[in-house]
Design a protein around this motif. Structure first.
Motif, PDB file in Angstrom:
ATOM      1  N   ALA A 123     -15.147  22.201  -3.914  1.00  0.00           N
ATOM      2  CA  ALA A 123     -14.699  21.480  -2.725  1.00  0.00           C
ATOM      3  C   ALA A 123     -15.287  20.075  -2.625  1.00  0.00           C
ATOM      4  N   ILE A 124     -16.261  19.760  -3.454  1.00  0.00           N
ATOM      5  CA  ILE A 124     -16.938  18.468  -3.331  1.00  0.00           C
ATOM      6  C   ILE A 124     -16.021  17.280  -3.654  1.00  0.00           C
ATOM      7  N   PRO A 125     -15.222  17.320  -4.737  1.00  0.00           N
ATOM      8  CA  PRO A 125     -14.392  16.142  -5.051  1.00  0.00           C
ATOM      9  C   PRO A 125     -13.451  15.720  -3.922  1.00  0.00           C
ATOM     10  N   VAL A 126     -12.746  16.665  -3.293  1.00  0.00           N
ATOM     11  CA  VAL A 126     -11.815  16.280  -2.226  1.00  0.00           C
ATOM     12  C   VAL A 126     -12.566  15.808  -0.994  1.00  0.00           C
ATOM     13  N   THR A 127     -13.748  16.335  -0.765  1.00  0.00           N
ATOM     14  CA  THR A 127     -14.558  15.882   0.371  1.00  0.00           C
ATOM     15  C   THR A 127     -14.930  14.409   0.205  1.00  0.00           C
ATOM     16  N   ILE A 128     -15.339  14.029  -0.999  1.00  0.00           N
ATOM     17  CA  ILE A 128     -15.685  12.630  -1.273  1.00  0.00           C
ATOM     18  C   ILE A 128     -14.444  11.755  -1.220  1.00  0.00           C
ATOM     19  N   LEU A 129     -13.361  12.223  -1.846  1.00  0.00           N
ATOM     20  CA  LEU A 129     -12.121  11.440  -1.901  1.00  0.00           C
ATOM     21  C   LEU A 129     -11.578  11.146  -0.510  1.00  0.00           C
ATOM     22  N   SER A 130     -11.739  12.071   0.410  1.00  0.00           N
ATOM     23  CA  SER A 130     -11.188  11.909   1.763  1.00  0.00           C
ATOM     24  C   SER A 130     -11.784  10.719   2.494  1.00  0.00           C
ATOM     25  N   GLN A 131     -12.957  10.275   2.061  1.00  0.00           N
ATOM     26  CA  GLN A 131     -13.627   9.169   2.749  1.00  0.00           C
ATOM     27  C   GLN A 131     -13.236   7.802   2.198  1.00  0.00           C
ATOM     28  N   PHE A 132     -12.400   7.790   1.163  1.00  0.00           N
ATOM     29  CA  PHE A 132     -12.059   6.515   0.530  1.00  0.00           C
ATOM     30  C   PHE A 132     -10.562   6.229   0.487  1.00  0.00           C
ATOM     31  N   ILE A 133      -9.728   7.182   0.852  1.00  0.00           N
ATOM     32  CA  ILE A 133      -8.292   6.952   0.779  1.00  0.00           C
ATOM     33  C   ILE A 133      -7.719   6.745   2.170  1.00  0.00           C
ATOM     34  N   PRO A 134      -6.607   5.999   2.290  1.00  0.00           N
ATOM     35  CA  PRO A 134      -5.988   5.763   3.595  1.00  0.00           C
ATOM     36  C   PRO A 134      -5.522   7.059   4.242  1.00  0.00           C
ATOM     37  N   MET A 135      -5.635   7.131   5.547  1.00  0.00           N
ATOM     38  CA  MET A 135      -5.141   8.274   6.311  1.00  0.00           C
ATOM     39  C   MET A 135      -4.002   7.860   7.233  1.00  0.00           C
ATOM     40  N   GLU A 136      -3.398   6.692   6.929  1.00  0.00           N
ATOM     41  CA  GLU A 136      -2.220   6.250   7.653  1.00  0.00           C
ATOM     42  C   GLU A 136      -1.150   5.905   6.627  1.00  0.00           C
ATOM     43  N   SER A 137       0.104   6.093   6.993  1.00  0.00           N
ATOM     44  CA  SER A 137       1.206   5.795   6.084  1.00  0.00           C
ATOM     45  C   SER A 137       1.283   4.301   5.804  1.00  0.00           C
ATOM     46  N   ARG A 138       1.546   3.969   4.523  1.00  0.00           N
ATOM     47  CA  ARG A 138       1.762   2.570   4.156  1.00  0.00           C
ATOM     48  C   ARG A 138       3.240   2.232   4.085  1.00  0.00           C
ATOM     49  N   GLU A 139       4.082   3.195   4.501  1.00  0.00           N
ATOM     50  CA  GLU A 139       5.524   2.967   4.576  1.00  0.00           C
ATOM     51  C   GLU A 139       5.887   2.567   5.993  1.00  0.00           C
ATOM     52  N   GLN A 140       6.859   1.707   6.143  1.00  0.00           N
ATOM     53  CA  GLN A 140       7.309   1.285   7.444  1.00  0.00           C
ATOM     54  C   GLN A 140       8.785   1.647   7.608  1.00  0.00           C
ATOM     55  N   GLY A 141       9.173   1.827   8.873  1.00  0.00           N
ATOM     56  CA  GLY A 141      10.601   1.959   9.184  1.00  0.00           C
ATOM     57  C   GLY A 141      11.187   3.324   8.922  1.00  0.00           C
ATOM     58  N   SER A 142      10.336   4.364   8.933  1.00  0.00           N
ATOM     59  CA  SER A 142      10.885   5.714   8.760  1.00  0.00           C
ATOM     60  C   SER A 142      11.614   6.128  10.010  1.00  0.00           C
ATOM     61  N   GLY A 143      12.856   6.500   9.836  1.00  0.00           N
ATOM     62  CA  GLY A 143      13.627   6.919  11.002  1.00  0.00           C
ATOM     63  C   GLY A 143      14.033   8.363  10.958  1.00  0.00           C
TER      64      GLY A 143
END
Length: 429
Positions: free
Chosen positions: A402-422
């Motif tokens: 479980a350690i790799p995903v725990t570390i990764l979660s602190q460095f990747i965006p948690m908001e969508s970088r796509e705009q205009g989803s309808g």
């Protein structure tokens, strides 16, 4: 009369029970049956991973289901077909080649179940207004998990009693006969109760056009900003949980001389399938409210810890080897509560971060396929790792996984970088 017949509360419970029961019958009950047949953990994990493959690839054929005249036709047909396949396991058990015969019919059942998931959610969305979708969303998850309660709780408990009275083969013949008949009964009822939900008929709506659109959807998915790191995150999220979900129930059945708890089938059904399932449902609801209150970015670390820290339960059980069923039941309920609480994080990550864009619903479906790929991969190797390490070291390894995903979660965006989803993403069951 027709409006009363199609009252959502007359078909949503049976629709989602028919979604959950075959999934848990294949993913959980069949594993316990193989354990009763004295198969090794490595063999069991390999076969369960193989049968889970249908849920990886279901997004590839999901668009073609729109070519059917109605969603109801697809849903009912798959329920009946899946019921027949699950019932055929009872027949397969009567032959010397019972394993290959069982896997063959369960492979067909897994394809039917995975495909049913798509049409089931599609019928739900198409038959209800947005207000109705929100109003009954809790019912979908409740009755999906009622399938777990019935399969892992009631049927395992019954299997345990039947094993003692009539022998292993006869016991599991009855169990899969019950599952098959239940699915056929649900399909027959849903034939009467479900709304028709016809698919739109358009001149350009044909197999070739659907294939072209599918190609566009796949290309667009892999062009999303940061998609490969998102895929890695989705796959790693379940690294520990997938292994515990596979080996944990087998550890409960393992003889004490071999490092297990020595529980019989009925006891596993009582401690894991009843209290554990209820704890999972409560955890899922609590996790949703927690994330809504805190936001995904601030909650994600707690959610990952919630999925994985309760795996300390199995590390404790493998060392202490308690005999008190109350102690074991409380420990497993804690583990299942954490799993339910934290799993919300992955669902919301796929919905809110990966899916938004031109093909929101399709990309959410592809993300669930990626999620299942990770689950199947770690499930497939779990038996070999446990065989090499033993139970004590295996459950320590699960915590390390479980350690790799725990570390990764602190460095990747948690908001969508796509705009205009309808396009709206369907409710998760």
């Amino acid at each position: 009369m027709d409006a009363a017949r199609h009252n959502p509360l007359k078909w949503i419970p049976t629709l989602y029970l028919a979604q959950g029961l075959p999934y848990f019958a294949i993913a959980l009950v069949f594993g316990q049956m193989m354990k009763s047949m004295n198969m090794s953990n490595a063999e069991i994990s390999h076969w369960l991973a193989f049968l889970g493959g249908a849920w990886i690839f279901k997004p590839l054929w999901s668009p073609f289901l729109e070519l059917a005249s109605s969603k109801k036709l697809v849903v009912v047909s798959l329920q009946l077909f899946g019921g027949v396949c699950l019932g055929l396991v009872a027949l397969a058990l009567q032959f010397p080649f019972w394993l290959s015969a069982s896997v063959a019919v369960l492979f067909l059942a897994s394809i039917a179940s995975a495909t049913h998931d798509i049409s089931c959610d599609g019928l739900y969305i198409a038959s209800l207004s947005k207000k109705g979708q929100a109003q009954y969303a809790g019912w979908t998850g409740t009755f999906f998990n009622a399938g777990r309660l019935l399969a892992q709780g009631g049927l395992l408990t019954l299997a345990g009693y039947l094993e003692k009275s009539y022998g292993v083969t006869s016991a599991w013949t009855v169990i899969f006969g019950i599952i098959g008949l239940t699915m056929c009964a649900l399909g027959s009822y849903n034939f009467w109760a479900l709304p028709l939900s016809p698919n739109p008929r358009m001149s350009e709506h044909n197999a070739a056009a659907v294939a072209r659109t599918l190609g566009e959807v796949i290309i667009d998915y892999f062009r999303k900003p940061g998609i490969w790191i998102s895929i890695l995150f989705i796959i790693l999220f379940r690294a520990g949980e997938a292994q515990v979900a596979t080996i944990g129930p087998l550890f409960l059945r393992e003889a004490r001389a071999a490092g297990g708890l020595g529980l019989d089938t009925a006891q596993v059904g009582m401690v894991y399938g009843t209290g554990g399932t209820i704890a999972f449902i409560i955890g899922s609801i609590a996790g949703g409210y927690f994330t809504s209150w805190l936001s995904l970015r601030r909650a994600i670390l707690f959610l990952i810890l919630a999925v994985n820290l309760p795996n300390l339960v199995f590390y404790y059980l493998s060392h202490a080897l308690p005999t008190d069923l109350t102690v074991i039941g409380v420990a497993l309920s804690l583990e299942m509560f954490g799993y339910g609480f934290g799993f919300v994080g992955l669902i919301l990550y796929m919905m809110q971060v990966v899916a938004p864009g031109k093909y929101t619903t399709a990309h959410y479906a592809f993300s669930t396929g990626v999620m299942q790929l990770g689950f199947v991969f770690f499930r497939g190797i779990s038996g070999d790792i446990q065989s090499a390490l033993g139970y004590k070291n295996f459950f320590l390894w699960v915590l390390v996984a479980a350690i790799p995903v725990t570390i990764l979660s602190q460095f990747i965006p948690m908001e969508s970088r796509e705009q205009g989803s309808g396009e709206a993403v369907p409710e998760a069951a």
